[in-house]
Design a protein around this motif. Structure first.
Motif, PDB file in Angstrom:
ATOM      1  N   ALA A  42      39.249  49.229  13.693  1.00 17.73           N
ATOM      2  CA  ALA A  42      39.287  47.793  13.963  1.00 17.73           C
ATOM      3  C   ALA A  42      40.410  47.094  13.212  1.00 17.73           C
ATOM      4  O   ALA A  42      40.761  45.949  13.517  1.00 17.73           O
ATOM      5  CB  ALA A  42      37.944  47.149  13.594  1.00 17.73           C
ATOM      6  N   ILE A  43      40.985  47.759  12.228  1.00 19.56           N
ATOM      7  CA  ILE A  43      42.094  47.168  11.485  1.00 19.56           C
ATOM      8  C   ILE A  43      43.285  46.999  12.425  1.00 19.56           C
ATOM      9  O   ILE A  43      43.593  47.877  13.228  1.00 19.56           O
ATOM     10  CB  ILE A  43      42.476  48.044  10.276  1.00 19.56           C
ATOM     11  CG1 ILE A  43      41.290  48.153   9.312  1.00 19.56           C
ATOM     12  CG2 ILE A  43      43.693  47.504   9.563  1.00 19.56           C
ATOM     13  CD1 ILE A  43      41.514  49.117   8.180  1.00 19.56           C
ATOM     14  N   GLN A  44      43.968  45.880  12.297  1.00 17.65           N
ATOM     15  CA  GLN A  44      45.057  45.548  13.222  1.00 17.65           C
ATOM     16  C   GLN A  44      46.112  46.659  13.277  1.00 17.65           C
ATOM     17  O   GLN A  44      46.621  47.102  12.260  1.00 17.65           O
ATOM     18  CB  GLN A  44      45.722  44.237  12.802  1.00 17.65           C
ATOM     19  CG  GLN A  44      46.808  43.765  13.771  1.00 17.65           C
ATOM     20  CD  GLN A  44      47.380  42.419  13.372  1.00 17.65           C
ATOM     21  OE1 GLN A  44      47.067  41.891  12.319  1.00 17.65           O
ATOM     22  NE2 GLN A  44      48.216  41.858  14.216  1.00 17.65           N
ATOM     23  N   GLY A  45      46.422  47.075  14.486  1.00 19.59           N
ATOM     24  CA  GLY A  45      47.464  48.059  14.704  1.00 19.59           C
ATOM     25  C   GLY A  45      47.019  49.499  14.623  1.00 19.59           C
ATOM     26  O   GLY A  45      47.710  50.398  15.126  1.00 19.59           O
ATOM     27  N   VAL A  46      45.891  49.739  14.011  1.00 20.46           N
ATOM     28  CA  VAL A  46      45.441  51.119  13.807  1.00 20.46           C
ATOM     29  C   VAL A  46      45.012  51.765  15.120  1.00 20.46           C
ATOM     30  O   VAL A  46      45.400  52.898  15.438  1.00 20.46           O
ATOM     31  CB  VAL A  46      44.289  51.177  12.775  1.00 20.46           C
ATOM     32  CG1 VAL A  46      43.689  52.579  12.731  1.00 20.46           C
ATOM     33  CG2 VAL A  46      44.797  50.753  11.406  1.00 20.46           C
ATOM     34  N   ALA A  47      44.210  51.070  15.895  1.00 20.22           N
ATOM     35  CA  ALA A  47      43.684  51.637  17.136  1.00 20.22           C
ATOM     36  C   ALA A  47      44.812  51.987  18.101  1.00 20.22           C
ATOM     37  O   ALA A  47      44.783  53.051  18.742  1.00 20.22           O
ATOM     38  CB  ALA A  47      42.710  50.672  17.797  1.00 20.22           C
TER      39      ALA A  47
END
Length: 319
Positions: A42-47
């Protein structure tokens, strides 16, 4: 395994490499990528990064070099939120796909090779996922992190301080993302024309080689004369790769040594500028005269300022 995978700049020879001709590449340490594990997708950019890497893993499983990779371990790590933390801009010719390919090879190849030609072949197959076809040179630069010259005879590693101190280089932002695949395909279609092919090989390629040789040897007068000819050659042979908002830089005869060329496949991204007079170049580009040269590698951490001239609003990075 390396801690970081640095972006790259092709100083000369983007389209020359299609002919196995001479090219000159250097690392750009302002931008890089490194492996990380996240606590959550859910951390920005990780997915997005994780999903992209999973698709790349699936692609590797279809190649004839599949046995080189430990894809089981790669997929296991991806299931545990592995992602590639990168600030390399996509579509700018700086090696966003090259850093990814270099990172995957470095981390998940069962047995590495030091054979540059073999590495180039492997990287070409890997990076073809992104561009349809690839020479493998970009990932090789990102993997090695050293300046090198490519010749028909092979690869020559250069010292970090190979560049004449009187030649200053900048990256001029077109503010347009480039799409490599259609531009390269367009060029390949052009070279099917015998007249175009003959003139490109007899006029353009020798000019590229002269720019490289004189830059390395320190013959500034011949270098800037050759650069002017190269710029004219790009207007003739690679016009589609020159953006309209930078056309004035290509068509203006300046009253001091300042010249430009496309970077990477062109069509956006950065344009490369060369000069032996930073003060006049900064005046031209409306920039304060400032350059930052690092101590831990090739021109580490360049300065970034904004230009408002030449029709523009350019962001400029001085190497």
């Amino acid at each position: 395994m390396k801690e970081r995978y640095y972006s790259k700049v092709i100083l000369f020879g983007e389209y020359s490499m299609i002919f196995d001709s001479t090219a000159l590449m250097v690392p750009l340490k302002q931008f890089s990528a490194q492996w990380r594990f996240a606590s959550s997708l859910a951390i920005q950019g990780v997915a997005a990064s994780n999903a992209s890497l999973q698709r790349f893993s699936d692609y590797l499983s279809t190649l004839d070099i599949i046995n080189l990779f430990d894809l089981q371990r790669f997929d296991h790590d991806l299931q545990h939120n592995l992602f590639l933390d990168s600030n390399v801009p996509s579509g700018y010719g700086l090696g966003s796909s090259g850093t990814l390919v270099a990172a995957v090879y470095d981390a998940y190849t069962k047995q590495k090779t030091d054979d540059y030609l073999k590495l180039k072949e492997i990287f070409g197959k890997m990076e073809s996922y992104f561009h349809g076809s690839s020479s493998g040179i970009d990932p090789l630069q990102c993997y090695m992190g050293q300046p090198f010259k490519i010749t028909p005879k092979g690869l020559e590693i250069l010292n970090d301080e190979f560049l004449n101190k009187d030649i200053h280089i900048c990256l001029i932002d077109t503010k347009i993302k480039s799409n490599t695949k259609p531009l390269v395909n367009h060029f390949k279609q052009q070279r099917e024309n015998p007249d175009f092919l003959n003139r490109f090989q007899t006029e353009y390629l020798p000019c590229v080689k002269t720019c490289i040789d004189t830059m390395i040897s320190g013959d500034n007068d011949l270098f800037f004369n050759s650069l002017k000819q190269l710029t004219k050659g790009q207007l003739e042979f690679l016009r589609l790769m020159i953006t309209d908002n930078t056309l004035a830089l290509f068509t203006t005869d300046f009253d001091f040594n300042f010249g430009v060329k496309i970077s990477g496949s062109g069509g956006g991204g950065y344009v490369l500028g060369f000069t032996d007079d930073m003060e006049k170049a900064n005046e031209l580009l409306s920039l304060p005269c400032h350059s930052s040269v690092g101590t831990q590698g090739w021109r580490e951490m360049p300065s970034i300022r904004r230009s408002q001239s030449m029709g523009g609003g350019f962001d400029v990075i001085w190497l």
